[in-house]
Scaffold this active site. Structure first.
Site, short mmCIF file in Angstrom:
data_model
loop_
_atom_site.label_atom_id
_atom_site.label_comp_id
_atom_site.label_asym_id
_atom_site.label_seq_id
_atom_site.Cartn_x
_atom_site.Cartn_y
_atom_site.Cartn_z
N CYS A 125 8.68 -15.92 14.42
CA CYS A 125 9.82 -14.98 14.41
C CYS A 125 9.88 -14.15 13.13
CB CYS A 125 11.13 -15.71 14.64
SG CYS A 125 11.13 -16.68 16.16
N HIS A 258 16.70 -11.25 12.13
CA HIS A 258 16.04 -11.76 13.34
C HIS A 258 17.13 -12.18 14.32
CE1 HIS A 258 13.81 -13.98 16.17
NE2 HIS A 258 14.14 -15.17 15.71
N ASN A 288 16.39 -14.11 22.15
CA ASN A 288 15.51 -14.17 20.99
C ASN A 288 14.12 -13.73 21.42
OD1 ASN A 288 13.80 -14.93 18.92
ND2 ASN A 288 14.69 -16.96 18.64
N1 ACO Z 1 23.51 -25.75 28.70
C1 ACO Z 1 24.46 -26.70 28.69
N2 ACO Z 1 24.41 -27.75 27.83
C2 ACO Z 1 23.40 -27.78 26.95
C3 ACO Z 1 22.39 -26.81 26.92
C4 ACO Z 1 22.47 -25.76 27.85
N3 ACO Z 1 21.56 -24.76 27.90
N4 ACO Z 1 21.51 -27.13 25.94
C5 ACO Z 1 21.95 -28.25 25.38
N5 ACO Z 1 23.08 -28.67 25.97
C6 ACO Z 1 23.89 -29.84 25.68
C7 ACO Z 1 23.11 -30.91 24.97
O1 ACO Z 1 22.38 -31.70 25.89
C8 ACO Z 1 24.21 -31.68 24.29
O2 ACO Z 1 24.81 -32.53 25.24
P1 ACO Z 1 25.30 -34.01 24.82
O3 ACO Z 1 26.36 -33.76 23.78
O4 ACO Z 1 25.80 -34.56 26.10
O5 ACO Z 1 24.08 -34.69 24.29
C9 ACO Z 1 25.23 -30.61 23.93
O6 ACO Z 1 24.92 -29.48 24.76
C10 ACO Z 1 25.16 -30.18 22.48
O7 ACO Z 1 23.80 -29.98 22.12
P2 ACO Z 1 23.38 -29.58 20.66
O8 ACO Z 1 21.89 -29.47 20.59
O9 ACO Z 1 24.09 -30.45 19.69
O10 ACO Z 1 24.01 -28.14 20.62
P3 ACO Z 1 24.15 -27.17 19.39
O11 ACO Z 1 25.57 -26.86 19.16
O12 ACO Z 1 23.33 -27.62 18.22
O13 ACO Z 1 23.51 -25.86 19.98
C11 ACO Z 1 21.49 -24.60 19.75
C12 ACO Z 1 22.14 -25.84 20.32
C13 ACO Z 1 22.12 -23.37 20.38
C14 ACO Z 1 20.00 -24.58 20.05
C15 ACO Z 1 21.76 -24.61 18.23
O14 ACO Z 1 21.30 -25.79 17.65
C16 ACO Z 1 21.13 -23.48 17.55
O15 ACO Z 1 21.59 -22.37 17.63
N6 ACO Z 1 20.06 -23.71 16.78
C17 ACO Z 1 19.34 -22.66 16.14
C18 ACO Z 1 18.10 -22.59 16.77
C19 ACO Z 1 17.75 -21.25 17.26
O16 ACO Z 1 18.47 -20.31 17.36
N7 ACO Z 1 16.49 -21.21 17.56
C20 ACO Z 1 15.88 -20.05 18.02
C21 ACO Z 1 14.46 -20.17 17.67
S1 ACO Z 1 14.24 -20.36 16.00
C22 ACO Z 1 14.22 -18.94 15.33
O17 ACO Z 1 14.09 -17.94 16.01
C23 ACO Z 1 14.37 -18.94 13.91
#
Ligand code: ACO
Length: 331
Positions: A125, A258, A288
């Site tokens: 990215c 990004h 993304n």
């Molecule tokens: N739909 C519904 N529920 C979901 C989904 C979905 N698509 N995905 C995960 N969940 C659930 C999980 O299973 C979890 O359930 P549980 O509590 O029963 O175990 C709950 O939602 C919370 O999951 P978390 O992983 O704790 O959610 P979080 O608030 O951390 O959000 C996310 C996840 C959006 C990926 C976040 O961590 C994030 O934004 N991370 C940054 C990563 C990113 O943006 N990466 C992009 C690529 S990297 C880059 O480009 C730099």
């Protein structure tokens, strides 16, 4: 190649972008996943990421095809032809082939036949930030005069649509700029970093050997670890590039980060004391798009008239590797 010592800077002469025709909303994706017994919702995706829709390319549309469309627009807006381009850099993690580079395929499809240099850059990215920094350096030392710098991805090819924690986040697209030699900046400063100790938190670990895939060909991510690292490094590289250029946060007209997640962008803007109305946001419509996200966002903002000539832009990338960096530009 002739050197041009009188032209010590590079400037963005034109921009372009491309999206596949198929737009998939969160509701479309949720319905498709529900048919396979996987639960997600528009509310969850919007709340956690800010994403509302993304575009997915059909099988026959490759990164090079999107790159070519974006490049044609960028060339047109720069008022240049392919014959005047002497460097092509494509940032991508989803190349058409293992080899040759997507850049040489783009060169061929654009009909650029005079033998200019062409290469791919792999920094996930952060790829466009790396590519732009390399092109800037090559222009400043006089080995290139007009560079096509492209970010192009078809991330849908490496998504596991049974993994709801990753497949809702990404989309396909391309963005391009023409970077040209100039007697005034242009690019004011660049800043690049990587730390391979974090490779496990965001990777696609598979490879090909003996005609079969070895390991896993799908994207893997520890979302929370990525989130924490991303906000920290985006703040530090912003401060470094401003310091290198002798500028401050107050000089930034537009932050173009990004486009991974609206919460990462809000966190970065807060740390830099920038109001969100100075941040270009396209993640809601594109998801993304990895290396394509920054040039895509730049082109959308230029074409909509928000970014104008003379504005100071801070472009920032972060991604797998871990890699990160920034480019400060007087547009
Ligand atoms: N739909 C519904 N529920 C979901 C989904 C979905 N698509 N995905 C995960 N969940 C659930 C999980 O299973 C979890 O359930 P549980 O509590 O029963 O175990 C709950 O939602 C919370 O999951 P978390 O992983 O704790 O959610 P979080 O608030 O951390 O959000 C996310 C996840 C959006 C990926 C976040 O961590 C994030 O934004 N991370 C940054 C990563 C990113 O943006 N990466 C992009 C690529 S990297 C880059 O480009 C730099």
């Amino acid at each position: 190649m002739m050197s041009h010592p009188e032209l010590r800077h590079s400037r963005i002469a034109g921009t372009g972008s491309a999206l596949p025709a198929r737009r998939v909303t969160n509701a479309d994706l949720a319905a498709e996943m529900a048919s396979r017994g996987i639960e997600t919702s528009d509310d969850w995706i919007v709340d956690r990421t800010g994403i509302r829709a993304r575009h997915f390319a059909p099988k026959e549309q490759a990164s090079s095809d999107l790159a070519v469309q974006a490049s044609q627009q960028a060339l047109e807006s720069a008022g240049l032809s392919g014959a005047q381009i002497d460097l092509i850099i494509v940032a991508t993690s989803t190349p058409d082939m293992i080899f040759p580079s997507t850049a040489t395929i783009v060169q061929r499809k654009l009909g650029i036949v005079h033998g200019c240099a062409a290469m791919d850059v792999q920094a996930v990215c952060s790829g466009f930030i790396y590519a732009l920094s390399i092109a800037d350096a090559m222009i400043r030392v006089g080995t290139a005069r007009n560079a096509l710098v492209i970010g192009s991805e078809v991330f849908s090819r490496i998504l596991n649509f049974d993994d709801r924690t990753t497949c809702v986040l990404f989309g396909d697209g391309a963005g391009a700029v023409v970077l040209s030699a100039s007697d005034s900046p242009g690019i004011l400063a660049t800043d690049l970093h990587a730390d391979g100790r974090h490779l496990d938190i965001l990777c696609t670990p598979g490879t090909v050997a003996g005609g079969t895939v070895l390991g896993d060909p799908f994207l893997k991510m520890d979302g929370q670890a990525v989130f924490k690292l991303a906000v920290g490094v985006l703040e530090s590289t912003a401060r470094t590039v401003l310091e290198k250029a002798g500028r401050s946060e107050a000089d930034i007209d537009w932050l173009i980060p990004h486009q991974a997640n609206i919460r990462i962008m809000q966190g970065t803007a807060r740390k830099l004391k920038l109001p969100m109305d100075k941040v270009i946001v396209t993640v809601d419509q594109h998801g993304n798009t990895s290396a394509a996200s920054i040039p895509l966002a730049l082109d959308v903002a230029v074409r909509s008239g928000r970014i104008r000539r003379g504005d100071t832009l801070l472009l920032e990338g972060v991604g797998g590797g871990f890699t990160w960096g920034s480019v400060l530009v007087d547009y």
